[in-house]
Every structure is written in C-alpha cells, then in structure tokens.
Design a protein around this motif. Structure first.
Motif, PDB file in Angstrom:
ATOM      1  N   TYR A 109       0.854  -1.182   0.000  1.00 51.18           N
ATOM      2  CA  TYR A 109       0.000   0.000   0.000  1.00 51.18           C
ATOM      3  C   TYR A 109       0.893   1.237   0.000  1.00 51.18           C
ATOM      4  O   TYR A 109       1.523   1.566   1.003  1.00 51.18           O
ATOM      5  N   ASN A 110       1.001   1.868  -1.157  1.00 50.51           N
ATOM      6  CA  ASN A 110       1.775   3.105  -1.330  1.00 50.51           C
ATOM      7  C   ASN A 110       3.256   2.948  -0.996  1.00 50.51           C
ATOM      8  O   ASN A 110       3.910   3.911  -0.582  1.00 50.51           O
ATOM      9  N   VAL A 152       2.557 -10.134  -5.260  1.00 52.24           N
ATOM     10  CA  VAL A 152       2.426  -8.786  -4.724  1.00 52.24           C
ATOM     11  C   VAL A 152       0.956  -8.399  -4.783  1.00 52.24           C
ATOM     12  O   VAL A 152       0.324  -8.494  -5.837  1.00 52.24           O
ATOM     13  N   VAL A 153       0.406  -7.994  -3.651  1.00 47.97           N
ATOM     14  CA  VAL A 153      -0.997  -7.589  -3.592  1.00 47.97           C
ATOM     15  C   VAL A 153      -1.065  -6.075  -3.449  1.00 47.97           C
ATOM     16  O   VAL A 153      -0.703  -5.532  -2.399  1.00 47.97           O
ATOM     17  N   ASN A 154      -1.490  -5.404  -4.513  1.00 43.96           N
ATOM     18  CA  ASN A 154      -1.666  -3.962  -4.453  1.00 43.96           C
ATOM     19  C   ASN A 154      -2.968  -3.686  -3.730  1.00 43.96           C
ATOM     20  O   ASN A 154      -4.055  -3.844  -4.275  1.00 43.96           O
ATOM     21  N   ASP A 183      -1.004   6.242  -4.132  1.00 49.45           N
ATOM     22  CA  ASP A 183       0.192   6.972  -4.536  1.00 49.45           C
ATOM     23  C   ASP A 183       0.444   6.743  -6.023  1.00 49.45           C
ATOM     24  O   ASP A 183       0.586   5.603  -6.464  1.00 49.45           O
ATOM     25  N   PRO A 184       0.512   7.800  -6.828  1.00 45.56           N
ATOM     26  CA  PRO A 184       0.680   7.647  -8.284  1.00 45.56           C
ATOM     27  C   PRO A 184       1.923   6.850  -8.672  1.00 45.56           C
ATOM     28  O   PRO A 184       1.870   6.037  -9.611  1.00 45.56           O
ATOM     29  N   GLU A 203       1.819   3.331 -10.748  1.00 43.75           N
ATOM     30  CA  GLU A 203       2.535   3.189 -12.021  1.00 43.75           C
ATOM     31  C   GLU A 203       3.550   2.052 -11.966  1.00 43.75           C
ATOM     32  O   GLU A 203       3.656   1.249 -12.897  1.00 43.75           O
ATOM     33  N   PHE A 204       4.285   1.972 -10.855  1.00 41.81           N
ATOM     34  CA  PHE A 204       5.299   0.926 -10.734  1.00 41.81           C
ATOM     35  C   PHE A 204       4.666  -0.458 -10.780  1.00 41.81           C
ATOM     36  O   PHE A 204       5.136  -1.345 -11.504  1.00 41.81           O
ATOM     37  N   LEU A 205       3.597  -0.672 -10.024  1.00 43.86           N
ATOM     38  CA  LEU A 205       2.970  -1.986  -9.968  1.00 43.86           C
ATOM     39  C   LEU A 205       2.277  -2.342 -11.284  1.00 43.86           C
ATOM     40  O   LEU A 205       2.203  -3.518 -11.656  1.00 43.86           O
TER      41      LEU A 205
END
Length: 333
Positions: free
Chosen positions: A15-16, A40-42, A47-48, A52-54
């Motif tokens: 988370y962020n 990986v669990v978003n 957070d932008p 974007e990274f994920l």
C-alpha cells in the motif's frame, strides 16, 4: 510463472510503498532457494508512483494482484488464497530477507511435520541498525509476548486450519494474533538464532498507530481467543510449557518476570531487561577509590523497570509492562 507448483510462495501486500517493494522482491529473487513464487498484492494504493510501478512490474516468478483497499490482514489472505506453494512467507513491502532465510526455514519445516512455522531473529536497517534476538518458541509466553517475527515461514495447511489472518485486526497485531491461532490448533513454532529478516526502520509505519491503540488491540486478541485466557487454561499451559518454574512465575504484574530477566542484552535500551537489584557487596565493588583523594560516591538505588507504556494485563485486572509495544516484534510482558 511456471506451471509447476512452487515450494514457497512469498506474499507481499503493498500500500503506497512503490519506492520500497522492488527491493523486497529482489531480495526474494536472490534467495538460495529458487523454487518459489512471489505474489504482490496492491491493496488499493493511491500513490501515483506506486500505481505506475505496480502496473508496469515485470519480474521473474512474480504476480501482481490489484484490489480495493481492505487492510493488511485481508491483503495477505487474498495473496495466500492465490498462492500455490506448500509454505508461505508473508513479507512487508518495505522489508527484505537474507538470501538464506527461505532455504533454512524450509529445511526445518521439512524435517518436522509437527511444526507449523519457523521464525528467525531480525535486523533493522535504515533509520537504525539493531539486531532483535528472540527467545526460543514457547506457546504459553506467546500469549503475553509476541516472540515471532511478522515475516516467518508457515505451512499453508496451518493457515487454512485457522481460516487465515483475522481481517478484523486491521490496525495492527494481526501477526501476533495469527501465531496464537496456530498454537491454539496445536501447531508449534521454531526459532532460528540468526538475523535473517531485514526490517526497514523508518518514520512512516503502522507501528505508531498500533502503539497508540495498544490496549485496544490487546483486548481484541483476548476476545479472539477467550478460551486461552481463562485462569484454568493459563495454568494448564504454564504447567506444560514452564514445568520447572515456580507457581507464580510468568504472572502478569508490574514486577519483572523470569522472561524479562532473561531478555537478550543486545536489545536496544528501551527493550533492555530490568536492572537487577544489586547486593551490598556488588554495590561496594562498583565504587572505585580515587587515586589521590577521597571522593564521595553516591550509590543510587536501581531504578524501576523502564516503561514505554503501561497497559492492562491480559487478565484485565492488573497492569503490566511493555517494552516498546509493537507488532514487529511486540514484547509484551
């Protein structure tokens, strides 16, 4: 990802924490044990940069799941449900693991089918560098002191038996509650006396909130496991896990217990064991005579146990000490 089921699934809720999670993933990919998958669990990041990274993440053996924000325990459960591994390692997005952690913890679980999980010592990095040395696993003491690192390898079978992490523990101590749940089902733990978990110490963390509502979280744990905290059950477990100690050993009170006295001396100051009252002979030996002239030396009475927080005991009647009460690791005595 391979069609073959991996031996280990590493589940990383995020988370962020987009600026940290790549380090967590890479530390897993550098493991000496290579039969693994990473999930990986978003958890509804806002957070932008993290989003974007994920969205663009493309790493070997790595899967990203996107969901609305549900909290840490729910995010772990979602990842574990999607996992294929026999063993699960929950890893926070801002932490890392030693290359040998998975191999060493798997070897222990493979050698003893009665073990539900394996933990290790922990080393912080970032804002501080401290080694956290946990004592040997003891289920009775676990009821009052979280001696298990949050990132510890456990059997997926054991997770299924306790219906996963309690998703009501959104504000902290979900890992402590989970280890108690495993013990309640008869699973034992084991501790590797090596600092294999690398815990990032920085200002932005769930720990601050958990400390603030410590008493509430402790009461929540008691409510989750009411049968374990009856006087009769505590006596039964103490006799099993502490058979050589006196009847009043380990009682929850303001007085130092045997567990406190044997706390590792390497813990930071606010986690140090209480000062042991000194005999008159010891006090005398501490006072060194001046080389030329007499000096008056004031012998101060040893101070009481350092307290960072007073909280209600797990019995709900007395008070007890905590030494920086938090979940990674919580030392509650």
């Amino acid at each position: 990802m391979s069609d073959k089921s991996p031996l280990v699934s590493v589940v990383i809720p995020c988370y962020n924490y987009g600026k940290y999670v790549e380090e967590a993933i890479d530390s897993c990919l550098q493991s000496t044990l290579t039969d693994l998958e990473i999930i990986v669990v978003n958890d509804g990041s806002t957070d932008p940069d993290t989003i974007e990274f994920l969205a663009q993440l493309d790493k070997p053996k790595t899967l990203v799941i996107h969901q609305e924000n549900k909290g840490l325990p729910a995010a772990r459960n979602v990842g574990i449900r999607q996992s294929l591994g026999k063993y699960i390692l929950p890893l926070d997005a801002d932490d890392k693991i030693d290359p040998s952690l998975l191999e060493k913890e798997v070897d222990i679980l493979e050698s003893d089918p009665h073990l539900g999980f394996v933990t290790s010592w922990m080393k912080s990095f970032g804002d501080s560098q401290v080694v956290w040395r946990f004592p040997a696993y003891n289920f009775y003491k676990l009821l009052f002191c979280n001696m298990v690192a949050n990132s510890s390898l456990f059997r997926k079978e054991a997770w299924e038996q306790v219906d996963g992490y309690n998703e009501q523990m959104k504000r902290g101590y979900e890992d402590w509650d989970f280890w108690i749940s495993l013990g309640e089902k008869g699973w034992r733990g084991n501790t590797i006396p090596e600092a294999l978990l690398l815990w990032r110490k920085h200002s932005r963390s769930m720990i601050s909130e958990s400390v603030r509502i410590h008493d509430h979280l402790v009461e929540q744990i008691i409510q989750n496991h009411p049968s374990l905290y009856t006087p009769e059950k505590k006596l039964e477990l103490r006799q099993i896990w502490l058979p050589t100690e006196k009847p009043n050993a380990g009682r929850l009170s303001g007085k130092p217990s045997s567990a406190v006295k044997t706390a590792p001396s390497s813990l930071p100051a606010m986690h140090a064991a209480p000062a042991k009252p000194q005999s008159k002979k010891e006090k005398k030996n501490r006072t060194s005579p001046a080389p030329e002239k007499k000096q008056s030396v004031v012998q101060r009475k040893p101070s009481s146990t350092p307290r960072s927080k007073l909280s209600r005991s797990m019995e709900g009647k007395t008070h007890t000490q905590t030494k920086k009460s938090f979940s990674k690791p919580l030392l509650f005595i």
